[in-house]
Design a protein around this motif. Structure first.
Motif, PDB file in Angstrom:
ATOM      1  N   ALA A 185       0.756   4.223  -2.945  1.00 32.63           N
ATOM      2  CA  ALA A 185       0.240   5.490  -2.380  1.00 32.63           C
ATOM      3  C   ALA A 185       1.282   6.375  -2.974  1.00 32.63           C
ATOM      4  O   ALA A 185       0.848   7.514  -3.818  1.00 32.63           O
ATOM      5  N   ALA A 191      -2.193   4.909   3.780  1.00 31.16           N
ATOM      6  CA  ALA A 191      -1.308   3.438   3.416  1.00 31.16           C
ATOM      7  C   ALA A 191      -0.354   3.054   4.519  1.00 31.16           C
ATOM      8  O   ALA A 191      -0.509   1.926   4.595  1.00 31.16           O
ATOM      9  N   ARG A 199       0.790  -1.247   0.015  1.00 40.89           N
ATOM     10  CA  ARG A 199      -0.173  -0.127  -0.058  1.00 40.89           C
ATOM     11  C   ARG A 199       1.011   1.337  -0.071  1.00 40.89           C
ATOM     12  O   ARG A 199       0.639   2.275  -0.793  1.00 40.89           O
ATOM     13  N   GLY A 242      -3.513   1.237  -2.206  1.00 37.70           N
ATOM     14  CA  GLY A 242      -2.774   2.010  -1.737  1.00 37.70           C
ATOM     15  C   GLY A 242      -3.001   3.349  -2.556  1.00 37.70           C
ATOM     16  O   GLY A 242      -2.906   4.600  -2.065  1.00 37.70           O
TER      17      GLY A 242
END
Length: 426
Positions: A71, A369, A67, A130
């Motif tokens: 992100a 995230a 994640r 994410g």
């Protein structure tokens, strides 16, 4: 006419932002709810149902590791290509992960390749999830009328509940209509196949909403030194607030696995109680949004409900343990989801209002995230492991109390910072 166009535009933007979050949590919760069956199919460990569940949940946690990377990379992609381009990318990746989980043969057929494919599917899903949160949350914040951006962003949590509700409704129908052997053999795949149907609809909605994107006029003014100092202080408390919300969310959604593998109840009881809890939680979120619209800073309600959650949680879990059945499961699920739902809007509002507009999408996406990666992915496996080694099924109740205390502390600090430091930064 202009008002109707405005409502259509807002509705499309909200629908586009929520579609991915809905599919994300539908898939995630389908995996969580059917973790005992997935463990049996892909991670056989002799006769130990609890160890099967632990291996399945550890694979569930693998996706969370990706994640933060998702992100950061998708956040940069969104800056270069726009929020909608990023959201189209993440939604397509979610579909790929769903297909792999639905189509992979069991370990009994293809051996070690089966768990490898499932782990890869969770990696793909984790990366896309994410990258999804920051752009989708910013889209909701920007689409909201007036100063309700923080409150409207709670629709992210609402769609989590609705996606989870659909997953558990399908699980309930399957657990009632199929035999135990059929459910463990192939029935658990049905929700993932159904999830694939959502993908074309979501992509169409996001493509349609792209024509109604909110324009950003002019260059973004670089933050002043005072603003940077204020943001650094804010992040110190945004992150623990997100940790609190993440751990409590995954404790609540652990309910079906807890009922089946720890309390040894039938999947039908666990999923029926979870259905009631999710539905009650969604109504609680709607009530909290209406309340926030009238009372923008409901500190008294947040404090009272959070303290109540911390005190009641061990007692409610104790009741579920010592009187296992439908009544205690309904009490556990409904109370936990209703209490959390009503304070969720206040927490999301203060988190998002505290972050600077020029960098809100990226900062929130990365912080969320990181919190979910470290604490969301590990919550259910760690709880399972602690129960296994200690023999104490009350552990989730104590953890729920601890998260309530952390969330309340973060709320107080963010309120103080927004009232003092963030004003200085302006």
């Amino acid at each position: 006419m202009a008002e109707n166009v405005g409502h259509t535009r807002t509705g499309l933007l909200i629908g586009a932002a929520c579609a991915g979050n809905f599919l994300e949590f539908y898939n995630f919760m389908a995996y969580a709810f059917f973790a005992p069956m997935i463990g049996h199919a892909f991670f056989p460990a002799g006769s130990s149902n609890l160890m099967n569940l632990l291996y399945a949940l550890m694979t569930f946690a693998v996706g969370f590791v990706m994640r933060p990377l998702g992100a950061v990379l998708v956040g940069r992609y969104a800056r270069a290509r726009g929020q909608h381009a990023a959201l189209m990318l993440t939604f397509g990746m979610m579909g790929v992960g769903s297909f792999l989980i639905a189509a992979t043969p069991p370990a009994a057929s293809i051996g070690i390749l089966a768990p490898i494919i499932i782990i890869f599917a969770r990696i793909v899903q984790g990366f896309s999830d994410g990258g999804e949160v920051g752009p989708a949350t910013e889209l909701l914040y920007s689409a909201a009328p007036g100063d309700l951006g923080g409150a409207y962003s709670t629709l992210q949590y609402m769609t989590q509940l609705l996606g989870s509700l659909l997953a558990v409704l399908l699980g309930l129908a399957l657990s009632v209509s199929l035999s135990h052997d059929a459910l463990f053999s192939w029935g658990w795949r049905v929700p993932f196949v159904f999830g694939l149907v959502i993908v074309p609809a979501g992509l169409f909605l996001r493509r349609l909403a792209a024509g109604h994107a909110i324009a950003v006029h002019g260059p973004v003014k670089p933050p002043s030194p005072a603003e940077r100092r204020a943001v650094r202080k804010t992040i110190l408390f945004v992150f623990p607030a997100l940790v609190s919300g993440t751990v409590s969310t995954y404790l609540r959604t652990f309910g079906v696995s807890y009922a089946v593998s720890v309390l040894h109840l039938s999947p039908a009881i666990g999923m029926a109680a979870m259905t009631a809890g999710l539905a009650a939680g969604a109504l609680s979120v709607l009530a909290s949004m209406a309340y926030i619209a009238r009372y923008p800073h409901p500190s008294g309600a947040v404090i009272g409900i959070t303290v109540l959650t911390g005190i009641l949680s061990p007692f409610i879990y104790y009741y579920a343990i010592h009187d296992p059945g439908m009544s205690s499961q309904l009490t556990l699920n409904i109370s936990m989801f209703v209490l959390s739902g009503f304070v969720m809007t206040s927490m999301w509002k203060i988190l998002l209002d505290a972050l600077p507009p020029h960098n809100r999408s990226f900062l929130f996406g990365v912080l969320y995230a990181l919190a979910v990666s470290v604490f969301g992915g590990l919550t259910q496996p760690v709880v399972t492991w602690l129960i296994a080694i200690s023999g104490d099924p009350l552990i989730p109740g104590w953890m729920m109390s601890a998260t309530a205390a952390l969330g309340l502390f973060s709320y107080f600090r963010l309120r103080a910072l927004q009232g003092v430091d963030m004003k200085i930064a302006k």
